[in-house]
Motif scaffolding. Sequence first.
Motif, PDB file in Angstrom:
ATOM      1  N   ILE A 152       9.122   0.881  -3.060  1.00  0.00           N
ATOM      2  CA  ILE A 152       8.958   2.329  -3.195  1.00  0.00           C
ATOM      3  C   ILE A 152       8.012   2.575  -4.355  1.00  0.00           C
ATOM      4  CG2 ILE A 152      10.113   4.551  -3.593  1.00  0.00           C
ATOM      5  CD1 ILE A 152      11.384   3.392  -1.224  1.00  0.00           C
ATOM      6  N   CYS A 153       6.962   3.326  -4.087  1.00  0.00           N
ATOM      7  CA  CYS A 153       5.970   3.666  -5.118  1.00  0.00           C
ATOM      8  C   CYS A 153       6.603   4.609  -6.138  1.00  0.00           C
ATOM      9  CB  CYS A 153       4.782   4.336  -4.446  1.00  0.00           C
ATOM     10  SG  CYS A 153       3.537   4.955  -5.579  1.00  0.00           S
ATOM     11  N   ARG A 154       6.033   4.676  -7.313  1.00  0.00           N
ATOM     12  CA  ARG A 154       6.530   5.611  -8.327  1.00  0.00           C
ATOM     13  C   ARG A 154       6.425   7.061  -7.880  1.00  0.00           C
ATOM     14  NH1 ARG A 154       7.434   4.164 -13.953  1.00  0.00           N
ATOM     15  NH2 ARG A 154       7.084   1.936 -14.200  1.00  0.00           N
ATOM     16  N   CYS A 155       5.559   7.314  -6.888  1.00  0.00           N
ATOM     17  CA  CYS A 155       5.471   8.680  -6.383  1.00  0.00           C
ATOM     18  C   CYS A 155       6.614   8.971  -5.416  1.00  0.00           C
ATOM     19  CB  CYS A 155       4.125   8.920  -5.705  1.00  0.00           C
ATOM     20  SG  CYS A 155       3.991   8.161  -4.088  1.00  0.00           S
ATOM     21  N   GLY A 156       7.455   7.952  -5.144  1.00  0.00           N
ATOM     22  CA  GLY A 156       8.626   8.165  -4.305  1.00  0.00           C
ATOM     23  C   GLY A 156       8.413   7.802  -2.844  1.00  0.00           C
ATOM     24  N   THR A 157       7.210   7.337  -2.488  1.00  0.00           N
ATOM     25  CA  THR A 157       6.901   7.046  -1.092  1.00  0.00           C
ATOM     26  C   THR A 157       7.193   5.583  -0.756  1.00  0.00           C
ATOM     27  OG1 THR A 157       5.112   8.624  -1.329  1.00  0.00           O
ATOM     28  CG2 THR A 157       5.070   7.236   0.649  1.00  0.00           C
ATOM     29  N   LYS A 158       7.709   5.348   0.451  1.00  0.00           N
ATOM     30  CA  LYS A 158       7.931   3.984   0.908  1.00  0.00           C
ATOM     31  C   LYS A 158       6.583   3.339   1.239  1.00  0.00           C
ATOM     32  CE  LYS A 158      10.375   1.422   4.471  1.00  0.00           C
ATOM     33  NZ  LYS A 158       9.148   0.854   5.020  1.00  0.00           N
ATOM     34  N   TRP A 203       0.824  -1.204   0.000  1.00  0.00           N
ATOM     35  CA  TRP A 203       0.000   0.000   0.000  1.00  0.00           C
ATOM     36  C   TRP A 203       0.859   1.256   0.000  1.00  0.00           C
ATOM     37  CZ3 TRP A 203      -5.067   1.263  -0.292  1.00  0.00           C
ATOM     38  CH2 TRP A 203      -5.508   2.476   0.262  1.00  0.00           C
ATOM     39  N   CYS A 204       0.477   2.207  -0.837  1.00  0.00           N
ATOM     40  CA  CYS A 204       1.170   3.494  -0.803  1.00  0.00           C
ATOM     41  C   CYS A 204       0.340   4.479   0.018  1.00  0.00           C
ATOM     42  CB  CYS A 204       1.382   4.044  -2.201  1.00  0.00           C
ATOM     43  SG  CYS A 204       2.121   5.692  -2.153  1.00  0.00           S
ATOM     44  N   PRO A 205       0.882   4.927   1.158  1.00  0.00           N
ATOM     45  CA  PRO A 205       0.105   5.823   2.007  1.00  0.00           C
ATOM     46  C   PRO A 205      -0.136   7.190   1.345  1.00  0.00           C
ATOM     47  CG  PRO A 205       2.343   5.555   2.862  1.00  0.00           C
ATOM     48  CD  PRO A 205       2.188   4.602   1.714  1.00  0.00           C
ATOM     49  N   LYS A 206       0.762   7.570   0.426  1.00  0.00           N
ATOM     50  CA  LYS A 206       0.553   8.871  -0.214  1.00  0.00           C
ATOM     51  C   LYS A 206      -0.524   8.776  -1.288  1.00  0.00           C
ATOM     52  CE  LYS A 206       2.754  12.758  -2.416  1.00  0.00           C
ATOM     53  NZ  LYS A 206       3.804  13.136  -3.373  1.00  0.00           N
ATOM     54  N   CYS A 207      -0.433   7.746  -2.142  1.00  0.00           N
ATOM     55  CA  CYS A 207      -1.427   7.588  -3.208  1.00  0.00           C
ATOM     56  C   CYS A 207      -2.730   7.015  -2.670  1.00  0.00           C
ATOM     57  CB  CYS A 207      -0.905   6.659  -4.288  1.00  0.00           C
ATOM     58  SG  CYS A 207       0.557   7.266  -5.114  1.00  0.00           S
ATOM     59  N   GLN A 208      -2.692   6.506  -1.444  1.00  0.00           N
ATOM     60  CA  GLN A 208      -3.872   5.856  -0.864  1.00  0.00           C
ATOM     61  C   GLN A 208      -4.378   4.747  -1.784  1.00  0.00           C
ATOM     62  OE1 GLN A 208      -5.864   6.513   2.222  1.00  0.00           O
ATOM     63  NE2 GLN A 208      -3.733   7.020   2.657  1.00  0.00           N
TER      64      GLN A 208
HETATM   65 ZN   LIG Z   1       2.482   6.485  -4.203  1.00  0.00          ZN
END
Ligand SMILES: [Zn+2]
Length: 899
Positions: free
Chosen positions: A440-446, A182-187
């Motif tokens: 690591i998501c493509r948005c850069g978030t772990k 899960w990416c917490p930034k992209c939800q």
């Molecule tokens: Zn993300």
Amino acid sequence: MAVALKKIEKKWQEEWEKAKIFEANVEPGKKKFFTSLVIPYVNGRLHIGHCFTFSRTDSYARFKRMQGFNVLLAQGFHATGEPILGTIERLKENDASQIETFKLFGTTKKDLENFKKFGPEFVAKYWMEKIIEDSKSMGYSVDWRRIFISAISPAFNRFIEWQYNTLRKKGYVIQGTHPVIWCPKCQSPTGDHDRLKGEGESPIDYILIKFKLDSGEILPCGTLRPETTYGVTNLWINPDVEYVWARVDGETWLLSKEAAEKLKDQLKKVEVLGKVKGSELIGKYVENPVNRNKVIVLPAKFVDPDAATGIVMSVPSHAPYDWIGLYDLQRNPEEVKKYGIDAETVMKIKPISLIKTPGFGDHPGIEFCEKLGVKDQNDKEKLEQATSEVYKKEFHLGILKENCGEYSGMKVSECKEKLSRDFIEKGIADVMWESTGLVICRCGTKNHVKILENQWFLKFSDEEWKEKVKECISRMKFYPEEIRAQFLNTVDWLKDKACTRKTGLGTPLPWDKSWKIETLSDSVIYMAFYTIARVINEKNIPAEKLTDEVFDYVFLGKGDVESLSKSSGLDAETIEEMRKEFEYFYPVDMRNSGKDLVQNHLTFYLFHHVAIWDDSKYWPKAIGVNGFVNVSGTKMSKSKGNIVPLRDLIHKLGSDVVRINIIASAENLDDADWRDESVATYTSRINFISRLVKNLKKAKRSEVKKIDLLLQSKVQQHVKEATQNYEELKFRSAVQVALFNFLSDLKDYIERCGGIKNCNQETLSHALSVMVKLLAPILPHVAEEFWHQLGNQTFVSLETWPEFEESKIDKNVLELEQNFKKLVEDVSQVLKLAGQKEKAYFYFVTEKEIEYFEECLKYLKKKFGFKKIFVYKASDEKRYDPQNKAAKAKYGKPGIYLE
Ligand SMILES: [Zn+2]
């Protein structure tokens, strides 16, 4: 004169386009071949990595076209998911590496401004145009009337809605509660293609063993080996890490900050009460819930707060890390004294052996540290190796000893699940999910693991579905064949997979529009869309007329055209036309892609096909898999700064040279390697052929000699071998045969004839024509040019592939040639020992040999500098033979005398 490659390429690209030779239309009765390039993301131009896979597909398509198939090679574009939004986001943040990458692909400042201003659709279309430009300059034989962009083209999105409605009706899309990365930034859940790092990583469950302080608070220890709880000697806490006290589902737990955050996403009620430094816990005693032993909390720097709870139970007997951690403290008692613990306490701790494994002693944790020479707890590489060896063997062969309560005598592999379940039921354990590795998501978030409720999943765990995929695999061809096992393996372990996301670009899930269908889930049956995309594009059909019922008819043959026409507002003729296109071009005859896609895209592709189409005649026929692309021996990656834009290479070298240099660098699963230094090999060969083609008219001989039969025979051998290689996508071998071996035989022929003017024009012209055809799939532009220079008016791209004609192989001549080659070798040997000679005498056993040999006299004279050569029959009594060499002559091995 060097061949003007770029000029030639431009000329033939225009000619092909003018004649529309790559536009594939339904031709009833003509056998078809359908393949497509892997859809590229529209967030940059093509680079050398794409070029390898794409060129393989195109060369195969060209080969099949020449074999007489009506070939459809299609290309579409991918915009689904995070990549495009991610790049725009990074541009807005003035991310230097993103700006650098776009500049490398030729964008101007103005373009970058436009990207930010006009958003994803603009960006997608911008890059689509550039990719089409690159593909055309490579000479890819694509039918360009069938393009679309996923998540952008409305008709395509409608098609995806139909796909998911169909899957849902069949019970393959289900709602459930599952752990996902899960990416917490992209939800959003993060699939393989949404990741910058961590492709293939998945959720794994740790058992948390609840050790208790006297005051009742719990120190939960995360472990993948709950059975070893019986051998715990102490706990490990990192003294430098900040932990928190938290209420977790009504109990008070000690956790790392990171763990508390993660557990909030795993259906636990977590309320942080306060912070505490790890060092404050050192020296405290906790109770082991399985055997009531009191064990001490000790300091260890190797404890990672981001792995499970950040508290570790120590089992030195069976865990190398734990042993070395304890040993380090026993060697440096000062370390514990500062926490108020006396050295004696630590010295007294003895490892507890609890697993018996054949070949291991009582304390494999210690044995392996000694065996591998582990120095201390910082010796990570050796510790990882020791850990993996001990764990693997103990899991498969280990048996729990008598100190393991009711599980004594059970195999580790058999008791593990039951024991975990029992512990949880008793309330002495819990579960925490972690990723198997860093993502690591493509948005850069772990990313971390979240248990997602009511998420939509593809039910890949379904046994019947798996069986159908296996049946499909059993009917298919794989290139190379060895990859088949990996597909079967993937089918076996594949679990339910999240198919939607909250963010990014994508088609909204038709029945729950708060979700969007994610990138690896909307790119699995798009090949079917190509078959009808021409009709949709040319007639500009509005998406809303493409109802589910229309698609049902077109793809599944369900329903009645007349009533469909009324309900959809689409004329019956158009619906029928789409149905015909699909029926004619489907199934996919070959899909070629990179080996990293076997465990996701390529297997999903099979799952979806067998799910949508009950009739196996629409299932995929063959899959080709290739390796990665290196540049001068190193893996290509953004961080290494060695991404090579295709455009630059084409500009510098011409596309045919680019293609052959990458495509012939590897085959099967080997990684390709772009090497600048091998370019010269190819250009010099191309120039040689060019000179040969131009000089062909100088060949004046019309009489047919043995040497002509020899060349004809070799040409046939090359045809046979090259065809086999092409058929199996072995382009490296194909180039070896069709270019290098063939050319070396041509050179040989000319030399043996004594120069081009003594060659037989028909023989040479035929050989050249065959060679040009064999090279056409790999050097399409150059071949087209040579083909016309040879006096042809047709396109070699549409010519008939040379057929192997066994009757043209003269076995007799091939055998004589072998003998002759041996003779040349013998003569060189003799001359090496004896020095230069002027006269040569040869004694032959049979007449037939003599005859073949006489054609070669001029060549021999020139090669060895003889003034005169005499040929005798060995039995000729009048022969000149002072050393009676004729007596040594055998069939295939004439006697030789030199003076
Ligand atoms: Zn993300």
